[in-house]
Design a protein around this motif. Sequence first.
Motif, short mmCIF file in Angstrom:
data_model
loop_
_atom_site.label_atom_id
_atom_site.label_comp_id
_atom_site.label_asym_id
_atom_site.label_seq_id
_atom_site.Cartn_x
_atom_site.Cartn_y
_atom_site.Cartn_z
N UNK A 219 0.86 -1.17 0.00
CA UNK A 219 0.00 0.00 0.00
C UNK A 219 0.90 1.23 0.00
N UNK A 220 0.78 2.04 -1.04
CA UNK A 220 1.63 3.23 -1.19
C UNK A 220 0.72 4.45 -1.06
N UNK A 221 1.06 5.34 -0.12
CA UNK A 221 0.21 6.49 0.18
C UNK A 221 1.03 7.77 0.09
N UNK A 222 0.50 8.75 -0.61
CA UNK A 222 1.13 10.06 -0.74
C UNK A 222 0.19 11.11 -0.17
N UNK A 223 0.71 11.96 0.72
CA UNK A 223 -0.06 13.09 1.24
C UNK A 223 0.78 14.34 1.01
N UNK A 376 -8.72 8.99 2.09
CA UNK A 376 -7.36 8.60 1.78
C UNK A 376 -6.48 8.61 3.02
N UNK A 377 -6.53 9.69 3.78
CA UNK A 377 -5.65 9.83 4.94
C UNK A 377 -5.86 8.71 5.95
N UNK A 378 -7.10 8.26 6.10
CA UNK A 378 -7.38 7.20 7.07
C UNK A 378 -6.75 5.87 6.69
N UNK A 379 -6.36 5.72 5.40
CA UNK A 379 -5.73 4.47 4.97
C UNK A 379 -4.35 4.27 5.59
N UNK A 380 -3.76 5.33 6.15
CA UNK A 380 -2.42 5.23 6.71
C UNK A 380 -2.39 4.22 7.86
N UNK A 381 -3.41 4.26 8.70
CA UNK A 381 -3.50 3.25 9.75
C UNK A 381 -2.77 3.58 11.04
N UNK A 382 -2.03 4.67 11.07
CA UNK A 382 -1.34 5.09 12.29
C UNK A 382 -2.12 6.25 12.91
#
Length: 402
Positions: A219-223, A376-382
Amino acid sequence: MTEAVATNTVLTAQGEPAQHGLKEHSDGDWANRVPVQTRSERPKSTDVADFPQVTGREAVWKFTPVAKLDALLNGELDGSRIPVSVSEAPGVAAEWVARGDARIGRAGVPEERGAAAAWSAFDEAHLITVASEESTTVVVDRSALDAAPRAAHTVIEAAPHAQGLIILENSGSAQLSENVEIVVGDGAKITVVSVQQWNDEAIHLASHYATVGRDASLTHIVVSLGGGIVRLNPSIHLDHEGANGEAFGAYFADAGQHLEHQVYLDHDAPHTRSRVTYKGALQGEGAHTVWIGDVLIRNSATGTDSYEQNRNLVLTEGTRADSIPNLEIETGDIEGAGHASATGRFDDEHIFYLQSRGISAEEARKLVVRGFLIEVISQIGDPATVERLQAAVEAELDDSVR
């Protein structure tokens, strides 16, 4: 008297008539300069000398303010170690390795001059290895850079069956061009997050390359919230059977800010799966976002399941959102594939509904934008990171949502 007659006969070098259309033009060999039509055909090299000077007319650069990137594209880059700190976590090791180390170059190779310039210039790579089979969180802080043009190279490797969350925190001043490699071993499950909260004048060019192992998941996330120019391009290669790749992005562009993301999902093995969801908001004169999504399903990728989407929410006049989804399919034996793109203003019905519940128009707009990006931000999981980024979005909204 014999009358002279003009002809348009073309002679070969031997003085014989040449067949029409076969004479080479004096302005170059156009037969060998046909523009690249697909993402997979782009030339690749780690040597900056293999790429011509950027003009801004190239497909890969045409939306980017290249005049502001001269130092990173054409100048001399400092390739020494960048200031970085890594939080301690069980099963995680961090070290610097020489550029000739065999663990460098496994995930991908530059396709454009900016990434090649950074690759040509770095002295050592920062290697982060995740070996724990219990989920662990690592924060990599890069907040102590300065405005000098720099090159960097990072390798994140997940051992087979490892689990982990790696967060790259980017803040402060910077003029940084970098390559990030992500190698996901068989059966591993890894999330890599890149957060851009740079100062207003910062410039950040980044190319992320990932290779995902058999039955593994990335899972790759960009903010992207801060920085004058941020151009972050992830390429995820699903080149082992059963590999899964998910790419999420959230961005909020203010006046004069340029935020660009070019996403590439390459399906090159059977029964691979990908999902791409990028969502952005724009406000203020000259705010500009670019999203280009390329999905390639090769002939070898039977049973592929893929979908990509980009949504942009325009908050004020004077903004520009470029959104281009591309889907290339080389086999008909797939589970499914699709793409979608939409850019628009607030949904008046949503605002009206919230106002009918006693919420002010300004607060209603904030709620809509918050809900739009939090997916999207909630996908980070931390929890700590999610809460902090929610607060950052709130601060953006408090500043100028009207």
